[in-house]
Scaffold this motif. Structure first.
Motif, PDB file in Angstrom:
ATOM      1  N   ASP A  16      38.356 -51.661  47.312  1.00 43.77           N
ATOM      2  CA  ASP A  16      38.980 -52.628  48.216  1.00 43.77           C
ATOM      3  C   ASP A  16      38.572 -54.055  47.862  1.00 43.77           C
ATOM      4  OD1 ASP A  16      40.250 -50.598  49.593  1.00 43.77           O
ATOM      5  OD2 ASP A  16      38.615 -50.405  51.067  1.00 43.77           O
ATOM      6  N   LYS A  17      37.308 -54.231  47.512  1.00 40.16           N
ATOM      7  CA  LYS A  17      36.836 -55.557  47.120  1.00 40.16           C
ATOM      8  C   LYS A  17      37.515 -56.010  45.833  1.00 40.16           C
ATOM      9  CE  LYS A  17      32.278 -55.229  49.279  1.00 40.16           C
ATOM     10  NZ  LYS A  17      30.834 -55.214  49.060  1.00 40.16           N
ATOM     11  N   THR A  19      40.431 -55.006  44.712  1.00 42.54           N
ATOM     12  CA  THR A  19      41.834 -55.271  45.031  1.00 42.54           C
ATOM     13  C   THR A  19      42.005 -56.636  45.674  1.00 42.54           C
ATOM     14  OG1 THR A  19      42.260 -52.908  45.330  1.00 42.54           O
ATOM     15  CG2 THR A  19      43.831 -54.426  46.325  1.00 42.54           C
ATOM     16  N   GLY A  20      41.152 -56.956  46.620  1.00 39.05           N
ATOM     17  CA  GLY A  20      41.235 -58.257  47.294  1.00 39.05           C
ATOM     18  C   GLY A  20      40.989 -59.415  46.349  1.00 39.05           C
ATOM     19  N   THR A  21      39.994 -59.278  45.499  1.00 36.20           N
ATOM     20  CA  THR A  21      39.678 -60.336  44.537  1.00 36.20           C
ATOM     21  C   THR A  21      40.799 -60.495  43.519  1.00 36.20           C
ATOM     22  OG1 THR A  21      37.322 -59.903  44.818  1.00 36.20           O
ATOM     23  CG2 THR A  21      37.970 -61.139  42.875  1.00 36.20           C
ATOM     24  N   SER A  22      41.312 -59.377  43.032  1.00 36.72           N
ATOM     25  CA  SER A  22      42.413 -59.426  42.061  1.00 36.72           C
ATOM     26  C   SER A  22      43.647 -60.082  42.663  1.00 36.72           C
ATOM     27  CB  SER A  22      42.764 -58.019  41.579  1.00 36.72           C
ATOM     28  OG  SER A  22      41.678 -57.435  40.909  1.00 36.72           O
ATOM     29  N   LYS A  23      43.938 -59.766  43.914  1.00 34.75           N
ATOM     30  CA  LYS A  23      45.093 -60.365  44.589  1.00 34.75           C
ATOM     31  C   LYS A  23      44.913 -61.865  44.736  1.00 34.75           C
ATOM     32  CE  LYS A  23      47.985 -59.976  48.734  1.00 34.75           C
ATOM     33  NZ  LYS A  23      48.621 -61.200  48.408  1.00 34.75           N
ATOM     34  N   ALA A  24      43.703 -62.289  45.075  1.00 41.55           N
ATOM     35  CA  ALA A  24      43.437 -63.720  45.213  1.00 41.55           C
ATOM     36  C   ALA A  24      43.605 -64.435  43.876  1.00 41.55           C
ATOM     37  CB  ALA A  24      42.025 -63.943  45.761  1.00 41.55           C
ATOM     38  N   MET A  26      45.508 -63.430  41.311  1.00 46.87           N
ATOM     39  CA  MET A  26      46.930 -63.419  40.960  1.00 46.87           C
ATOM     40  C   MET A  26      47.721 -64.434  41.800  1.00 46.87           C
ATOM     41  SD  MET A  26      47.138 -61.433  38.441  1.00 46.87           S
ATOM     42  CE  MET A  26      48.858 -61.129  38.235  1.00 46.87           C
ATOM     43  N   ASP A  27      47.385 -64.559  43.073  1.00 51.16           N
ATOM     44  CA  ASP A  27      48.051 -65.552  43.925  1.00 51.16           C
ATOM     45  C   ASP A  27      47.767 -66.967  43.427  1.00 51.16           C
ATOM     46  OD1 ASP A  27      49.063 -63.504  45.459  1.00 51.16           O
ATOM     47  OD2 ASP A  27      47.634 -63.762  47.113  1.00 51.16           O
TER      48      ASP A  27
END
Length: 67
Positions: A16-17, A19-24, A26-27
């Protein structure tokens, strides 16, 4: 035993960590790409606008000033 429990919890929450970091990340990259595209479009527009004015006219203006 407590150390093993901590490792178990850490390993469960790690995806989950990530995923959250990767999403940030990529955004952030998407926002930079949008800004870059806008700057490139503005630059292209100014180059096109600049090519519409004839160069000899600019040179003649310079000759009149010196002559």
């Amino acid at each position: 035993m407590a150390a093993m429990e901590y490792q178990h919890i850490y390993c469960e929450t790690l995806p989950d960590k990530i995923t959250g970091t990767s999403k940030a990340i990529m955004d952030g990259m998407a926002a930079i790409a949008e800004k870059t595209a806008a700057i490139q479009a503005k630059l292209t527009g100014s180059v096109v606008k600049g090519t519409k004015s004839p160069a000899p006219k600019i040179q003649l203006t310079g000759w009149y000033r010196w002559g």
